[in-house]
Motif scaffolding. Structure first.
Motif, short mmCIF file in Angstrom:
data_model
loop_
_atom_site.label_atom_id
_atom_site.label_comp_id
_atom_site.label_asym_id
_atom_site.label_seq_id
_atom_site.Cartn_x
_atom_site.Cartn_y
_atom_site.Cartn_z
N SER A 152 1.79 -3.29 7.06
CA SER A 152 0.73 -3.78 6.18
C SER A 152 0.35 -5.22 6.53
O SER A 152 1.08 -5.92 7.24
CB SER A 152 1.23 -3.71 4.74
N ALA A 153 -0.80 -5.65 5.97
CA ALA A 153 -1.33 -6.98 6.26
C ALA A 153 -0.37 -8.10 5.86
O ALA A 153 0.06 -8.16 4.71
CB ALA A 153 -2.64 -7.14 5.49
N GLU A 179 -7.89 -7.78 9.90
CA GLU A 179 -8.34 -7.97 8.52
C GLU A 179 -9.25 -9.18 8.39
O GLU A 179 -8.94 -10.26 8.91
CB GLU A 179 -7.14 -8.13 7.57
N LYS A 233 5.33 -1.02 -2.49
CA LYS A 233 6.75 -0.72 -2.62
C LYS A 233 7.13 0.65 -2.04
O LYS A 233 8.03 1.31 -2.55
CB LYS A 233 7.19 -0.83 -4.08
N ARG A 278 6.78 -5.44 2.83
CA ARG A 278 8.14 -5.92 2.58
C ARG A 278 9.21 -5.04 3.20
O ARG A 278 10.29 -5.53 3.51
CB ARG A 278 8.33 -6.11 1.08
C1 LIG Z 1 4.51 -12.42 2.92
C2 LIG Z 1 3.34 -11.54 2.60
C3 LIG Z 1 2.08 -11.87 3.09
C4 LIG Z 1 0.99 -11.06 2.80
N1 LIG Z 1 -0.24 -11.37 3.32
C5 LIG Z 1 -1.29 -10.54 3.10
C6 LIG Z 1 -2.56 -10.79 3.72
O1 LIG Z 1 -2.74 -11.73 4.48
N2 LIG Z 1 -3.56 -9.91 3.46
C7 LIG Z 1 -3.40 -8.81 2.65
O2 LIG Z 1 -4.34 -8.04 2.48
N3 LIG Z 1 -2.21 -8.56 2.06
C8 LIG Z 1 -1.16 -9.38 2.28
N4 LIG Z 1 0.06 -9.09 1.72
C9 LIG Z 1 0.19 -7.86 0.89
C10 LIG Z 1 0.74 -6.69 1.72
O3 LIG Z 1 -0.08 -6.41 2.82
C11 LIG Z 1 0.87 -5.41 0.91
O4 LIG Z 1 -0.41 -4.99 0.52
C12 LIG Z 1 1.73 -5.53 -0.33
O5 LIG Z 1 2.80 -6.40 -0.16
C13 LIG Z 1 2.28 -4.17 -0.73
O6 LIG Z 1 3.14 -3.65 0.25
P1 LIG Z 1 4.74 -3.76 0.13
O7 LIG Z 1 5.08 -3.34 -1.27
O8 LIG Z 1 5.27 -2.83 1.17
O9 LIG Z 1 5.11 -5.17 0.37
C14 LIG Z 1 1.15 -9.91 1.99
C15 LIG Z 1 2.42 -9.59 1.50
C16 LIG Z 1 3.50 -10.38 1.80
C17 LIG Z 1 4.86 -10.00 1.27
#
Ligand SMILES: Cc1cc2nc3c(=O)[nH]c(=O)nc-3n(C[C@H](O)[C@H](O)[C@H](O)COP(=O)(O)O)c2cc1C
Length: 506
Positions: free
Chosen positions: A154-155, A201, A382, A404
């Motif tokens: 993911s981003a 993105e 998540k 994450r």
């Molecule tokens: C450290 C960090 C940086 C992130 N930066 C971006 C970002 O630049 N652009 C974006 O769309 N989402 C960003 N996100 C959100 C993630 O891409 C994702 O949508 C969100 O964390 C849900 O996924 P997860 O539960 O697996 O972490 C970021 C998340 C984290 C933890």
């Protein structure tokens, strides 16, 4: 004679020692007395005003509890955002060590919300897991993208992440055959290093593709999309952890390199706007998608956190008027439980739909409007274990992204310091001393193994359910435990809606 001299020196040493001890004692008394006086007379803190000096222990213990709780006190399934059982599963998958358990599950299978899968009575003899087949995104783009892996990165921007973290993700992603989303910080050479597929993105500040006044610079976007690795463009409308809010990259993280890649001044806070300056409604969104798709030839979609899906319905109606080719090639739905580098806790915890509501609502709206096949659905929030991903596929997602999960694979210990430039594992810091801890060659292998093992285990679940590939899982294959401890199938919780017929001109 000699022993008299020695006794003399011993007395001198003892006297000096006693004098020092007295001085330290006196200093201690003065310090404690001063603390007592200050605590007793300050007006901001009632505990210290009533319990001067000793009251400080409360704050030390509170602080230390943050670090010790996860090691000594919390049970395996207690912590947030990810409990020890979940983290351990990811660590073991990433290290490619045996992930089998003994004696029985410690998971409470009667707890509300627990999903489990419905095995077929006569499993296939020939194999133990099934492989995904490619899905094509953007059939009307000049360069449609076909991709098999249903679990991708993911981003996360370069800036939020360190250079070694991005490099390890890039190399691991290439080896696992998965894509990596750049996040909103522009395209860094580190993203390209491993040779993986890239989703570029465009965030609300249009970092990396911005004119000085924050508009889209077509030439910069074309230059980025000229890289063969860049397969799709994602317009970020919002993110689960901070719906309706742009991001702040603190000055400490705006190094010369990051500033150059993003197109912003060095060493100054960089605030991205709450939305794209040029996208204020569904018409402008579809216009922008059409413009970028025409300009770059790549599939284009958007990422959003949903508060509801009426606007998605309106967007589908507008697509039908313009013609099916005008539809977004994909929608990334980010649950409100999503992570971030930094966001206000109130937004993080209290705004937007969580994934288990947003994903079925989005899919059902697309089904209702007859656009489900045209618009591919990617979800995040998540989904870090094989169960989570199999659940999302069963609801109907085409792809699942994780941020994450991959941070844990990189060695994240959930110290919750992504916003402070002090990440102890070197993942979310620009401090080169801390980055030293992250060894790219080792961690890229972990990224590879994590993705590979997770997809393999989803393949095992799918095989057990009797389908021939993971994306054939549907809402009849998964049940979720309700508040009475009994499970109901997903298709009862989220019944499939009726499919609309597209008008002739679509
Ligand atoms: C450290 C960090 C940086 C992130 N930066 C971006 C970002 O630049 N652009 C974006 O769309 N989402 C960003 N996100 C959100 C993630 O891409 C994702 O949508 C969100 O964390 C849900 O996924 P997860 O539960 O697996 O972490 C970021 C998340 C984290 C933890």
């Amino acid at each position: 004679m000699q022993s008299t001299g020695f006794a003399h020196w011993l007395i001198v040493v003892v006297e000096i020692g006693a004098a020092i001890a007295l001085m330290v004692l006196a200093l201690g008394v003065v310090v404690i007395a001063s603390m007592w006086f200050i605590d007793r007379n300050q007006k901001a803190n009632s505990v210290l005003r009533n319990f001067p000096v000793v009251g400080h222990f409360r704050y030390w213990f509170l602080h230390l509890g943050e670090f010790f709780r996860q090691y000594l006190y919390s049970s395996d399934r207690e912590e947030m955002p990810f409990n020890r059982a979940e983290r351990t599963w990811v660590y073991r998958a990433a290290k490619n060590v045996d992930n089998t358990a003994a004696f029985g599950s410690s998971r409470d299978l009667r707890a509300e919300g627990v999903p489990f899968f419905v095995n077929a009575p006569f499993p296939d003899l020939g194999q133990e897991h099934v492989e995904p087949v490619p899905v094509t995104i953007g059939p009307y783009a000049r360069e449609p993208y076909s991709h098999s892996a249903f679990f991708n990165i993911s981003a996360m921007s370069f800036g939020a992440l360190s250079a070694p973290a991005v490099r390890a993700l890039s190399r691991g992603a290439a080896k696992a055959g998965i894509w990596m989303d750049t996040g909103e910080g522009g395209l860094a050479p580190y993203h390209l290093e491993g040779g993986c597929d890239i989703v570029f993105e465009i965030g609300t500040a249009k970092y990396g593709v911005r004119t000085p006044d924050g508009q889209l610079d077509d030439d910069k976007l074309l230059a980025i999309c000229a890289h063969k690795q860049v397969k799709m463009v994602s317009i970020k409308l919002g993110q689960g952890a901070k719906p309706g809010m742009g991001g702040l990259l603190p000055a400490a993280k705006v190094t010369r390199e990051i500033a150059e890649i993003r197109g912003i001044p060095v060493g100054k806070d960089s605030q991205s706007p709450n939305r794209h300056l040029d996208i204020g409604n569904i018409h402008q969104l579809l216009d922008k998608i059409a413009h970028i798709r025409e300009l770059t030839g790549k599939p284009v979609g958007f990422k959003a956190v949903l508060g509801g899906v009426d606007w998605i319905g309106d967007l589908c109606d507008e697509v039908k008027k313009r013609g099916i080719q005008s539809a977004p090639d994909f929608i990334i739905v980010d649950g409100s439980e999503g992570g971030t580098g930094a966001a206000p806790q109130t937004l993080m915890e209290g705004v937007g739909l969580p994934l288990h509501e947003a994903l079925p609502a989005l899919l059902d709206m697309l089904i209702t409007k007859g656009l489900r096949e045209r618009v591919k659905v990617i979800c995040s929030g998540k989904c870090i274990t094989a169960y989570d991903v199999a659940w999302a596929l069963s609801i109907g997602a085409d792809f699942v992204n994780s941020a994450r999960g991959f941070m844990l694979a990189l060695g994240c210990i959930q110290s919750l310091q992504c916003n402070r430039n002090t990440c102890p594992t070197g993942i979310t810091t620009q401090n080169t001393k801390l980055q030293r801890g992250l060894v790219v060659a080792d961690k890229s292998e972990r990224v590879f193994h994590y993705a590979d093992n997770l997809m393999h285990e989803v393949g095992i679940i799918a095989h057990s359910c009797g389908v021939s590939e993971p994306r054939e899982l549907n809402r009849s294959h998964c049940r979720v435990v309700g508040n009475d401890g009994l499970s109901v199938p997903l298709e009862t919780l989220y019944p499939y809606p009726k499919v609309a017929k597209l008008p002739e001109n679509a």
